[in-house]
Design an enzyme around this catalytic site. Structure first.
Site, PDB file in Angstrom:
ATOM      1  N   ARG A   1      -0.868  -0.623   4.383  1.00 51.42           N
ATOM      2  CA  ARG A   1      -1.874  -0.711   3.534  1.00 51.42           C
ATOM      3  C   ARG A   1      -1.896  -1.889   2.196  1.00 51.42           C
ATOM      4  O   ARG A   1      -2.939  -2.125   1.838  1.00 51.42           O
ATOM      5  CB  ARG A   1      -1.982   0.989   2.772  1.00 51.42           C
TER       6      ARG A   1
ATOM      7  N   GLU B   1      -3.106  -5.154   3.532  1.00 55.53           N
ATOM      8  CA  GLU B   1      -4.877  -5.174   3.696  1.00 55.53           C
ATOM      9  C   GLU B   1      -4.922  -5.397   2.406  1.00 55.53           C
ATOM     10  O   GLU B   1      -6.410  -5.579   2.410  1.00 55.53           O
ATOM     11  CB  GLU B   1      -4.761  -3.369   4.508  1.00 55.53           C
TER      12      GLU B   1
ATOM     13  N   SER C   1       3.810 -12.994 -13.602  1.00 58.06           N
ATOM     14  CA  SER C   1       4.887 -12.503 -13.377  1.00 58.06           C
ATOM     15  C   SER C   1       5.924 -11.017 -12.565  1.00 58.06           C
ATOM     16  O   SER C   1       5.013  -9.927 -12.532  1.00 58.06           O
ATOM     17  CB  SER C   1       6.159 -13.123 -14.137  1.00 58.06           C
TER      18      SER C   1
END
Length: 152
Positions: free
Chosen positions: A92, A95, A118
């Site tokens: 996920r 995704e 960063s």
């Protein structure tokens, strides 16, 4: 996922003591995500005293070699053996980057200019929002120092 011997020992002690990363973090004076990263070899203890505190919390007598491992940086990012990840939760995140990565990048550039966030000077906070009881929400707050690209 290949875990080091020290990671296995830390995770086993955590399980045997039936404590959470949050419990350990409170006792160490650290964040729960940082503690989890330490257990998985993605963060390091700052000094011998922090190793001693961890040893006390988990009831483990660390050897000199284990203290060295806890204090010295390992190779980061080697936990996920394949990309994209096959674990559903980790996928996920992949995704999310596929769908929202470019839009988030563009918003960051609009607000900060040309640069990066960063991952070294970085924190992450994970909270559970139970405002909607039938569908609790996962809240993830990432905070990284903005680093502008150098022009020359």
């Amino acid at each position: 996922m290949e875990l080091s011997d020290i990671s296995k020992q830390l995770l086993n002690a955590k399980r045997e003591k039936n404590i959470t990363f949050t419990d350990i973090a409170r006792q160490l004076g650290r964040d729960e995500v940082w503690v989890a990263a330490l257990f998985y070899g993605q963060a390091t203890c700052s000094d011998d005293e922090e190793c001693r505190k961890l040893s006390h919390i988990l009831s483990i007598n660390f050897s000199a070699e284990q203290i060295h491992q806890l204090k010295h940086s390992s190779y980061k990012g080697l936990l996920i053996p394949s990309f994209p990840p096959t674990d559903p939760l980790l996928y996920r995140f992949h995704e999310i980057l596929l769908q929202f990565g470019v839009p988030m990048k563009e918003i960051i550039h609009e607000k900060f200019g040309d640069g990066i966030m960063s991952a070294v000077d970085f924190t992450v906070k994970i909270d559970k929002d139970e405002t909607i009881k039938e569908a609790p929400r996962v809240n993830i707050n990432m905070s990284g120092k903005f680093l502008p690209y150098k022009r020359w």
